[in-house]
Scaffold this motif. Structure first.
Motif, PDB file in Angstrom:
ATOM      1  N   SER A   8      10.126  -2.125   6.728  1.00  0.00           N
ATOM      2  CA  SER A   8       9.807  -1.010   6.061  1.00  0.00           C
ATOM      3  C   SER A   8      10.747   0.184   6.436  1.00  0.00           C
ATOM      4  O   SER A   8      10.743   1.045   5.549  1.00  0.00           O
ATOM      5  N   SER A  38       0.726  -1.055  -0.164  1.00  0.00           N
ATOM      6  CA  SER A  38      -0.038  -0.051  -0.040  1.00  0.00           C
ATOM      7  C   SER A  38       0.968   1.241   0.030  1.00  0.00           C
ATOM      8  O   SER A  38       0.638   2.492  -0.259  1.00  0.00           O
ATOM      9  N   GLN A  39       2.100   1.283   0.632  1.00  0.00           N
ATOM     10  CA  GLN A  39       3.145   2.301   0.615  1.00  0.00           C
ATOM     11  C   GLN A  39       4.364   2.130  -0.436  1.00  0.00           C
ATOM     12  O   GLN A  39       4.931   3.116  -0.591  1.00  0.00           O
ATOM     13  N   GLU A  57      -6.549   1.185   3.348  1.00  0.00           N
ATOM     14  CA  GLU A  57      -6.077   2.186   4.486  1.00  0.00           C
ATOM     15  C   GLU A  57      -6.640   3.647   4.916  1.00  0.00           C
ATOM     16  O   GLU A  57      -6.944   4.301   5.795  1.00  0.00           O
ATOM     17  N   SER A  58      -7.069   4.069   3.574  1.00  0.00           N
ATOM     18  CA  SER A  58      -7.582   5.641   3.521  1.00  0.00           C
ATOM     19  C   SER A  58      -8.915   5.500   4.020  1.00  0.00           C
ATOM     20  O   SER A  58      -9.303   6.089   4.843  1.00  0.00           O
ATOM     21  N   ALA A 114      -3.960   0.446  -0.428  1.00  0.00           N
ATOM     22  CA  ALA A 114      -3.797   1.831   0.002  1.00  0.00           C
ATOM     23  C   ALA A 114      -5.127   2.454   0.109  1.00  0.00           C
ATOM     24  O   ALA A 114      -5.532   3.205   1.023  1.00  0.00           O
ATOM     25  N   SER A 152      -1.310  -3.725   8.828  1.00  0.00           N
ATOM     26  CA  SER A 152      -0.429  -3.987   7.529  1.00  0.00           C
ATOM     27  C   SER A 152       0.699  -4.797   7.861  1.00  0.00           C
ATOM     28  O   SER A 152       1.480  -4.752   8.687  1.00  0.00           O
TER      29      SER A 152
END
Length: 250
Positions: free
Chosen positions: A247, A144-145, A162-163, A159, A183
């Motif tokens: 990450s 997503s990132q 998550e939003s 993504a 995540s």
């Protein structure tokens, strides 16, 4: 009305969803588990959960189908009369390079991974409101990132998840419903078998993860169980990353 807490886990017959279902069953929570195709695996999981002394309701079908999901929530209301937890775990996606993505690939992935999350959360909230509130947790991933090869459709859909988690958290807060996401880094489940570079992903994750090993389903289940607990009541609209620190290096 059923006095025991009730949890809905989409895609809860295997992998991460099954581990979460087992944890909730151990806490005495009745369960609603969705599955798409494998009836045998679903029944085996249900029997395993029922052996822990809880009631289990299996729901077959595509959660991205609004009519099917609406019917599922009607069944939950009829069977249990309440819903306390909703874990949006079911996911799918077409793993191809960006230039090979077709409209059908995009629609399929977005519908299951993010669109279904919205409309299931709406229905879940209505049931949760009847008993004073509840908790919702969505499962996301690092795609997503960060850019992962062949992961465009899934990464974008996560993504969106998550939003959407942030929007749900704010709008459902007055109903005493908390919403968050978890995540995860690469986890060696059945889903990873669909990656053409699976062995490379596993080897890379094992070597590069600062914690010294890959993320396991139990690690993600630990995070989900925390967010479903009363101790996390003041955590709202957040995505909790469980990746062993990888990450931070990306």
């Amino acid at each position: 009305m059923n006095k025991r807490k009730v949890a809905l886990i989409t895609g809860g017959t295997r992998g991460i969803g099954k581990v979460i279902a087992l944890r909730l069953a151990e806490q005495g929570c009745d369960l609603v588990i969705t599955y798409l195709r494998n009836r045998t695996a679903a029944r085996e999981t249900a029997a395993e959960l029922e052996a822990k002394g809880v009631r289990v309701h299996l729901s077959k079908g595509n959660i991205a189908d609004k009519d099917n999901s609406k019917k599922m929530f009607e069944e939950i209301d009829q069977e249990f009369g309440r819903l306390d937890y909703f874990v949006s775990n079911a996911a799918s996606g077409v793993l191809r390079p960006l230039m090979e993505i077709e409209e059908s690939h995009w629609d399929w992935t977005m519908n299951i991974n993010s669109r279904a999350y919205l409309f299931c959360a709406q229905q879940a909230a209505k049931l949760m409101e009847k008993t004073g509130g509840g908790k919702i947790v969505g499962l996301s991933s690092l795609g997503s990132q960060f850019v992962i090869p062949n992961y465009t459709t899934v990464g974008v859909s996560k993504a969106a998840l998550e939003s959407l988690t942030r929007y749900l958290a704010i709008e459902l807060a007055p109903m005493n419903i908390s919403v968050n996401a978890v995540s995860g880094g690469a986890v060696d489940t059945d889903a990873l078998k669909h990656f053409p570079n699976r062995e490379e992903i596993i080897k890379d994750a094992a070597v590069r993860t600062p914690a010294g090993r890959m993320v396991e389903p139990e690690d993600l289940a630990n995070a989900v169980m925390f967010l479903l607990s009363d101790q996390a009541s003041m955590i709202r609209g957040q995505t909790l990353v469980v990746d062993g620190g990888i990450s931070v290096l990306l």
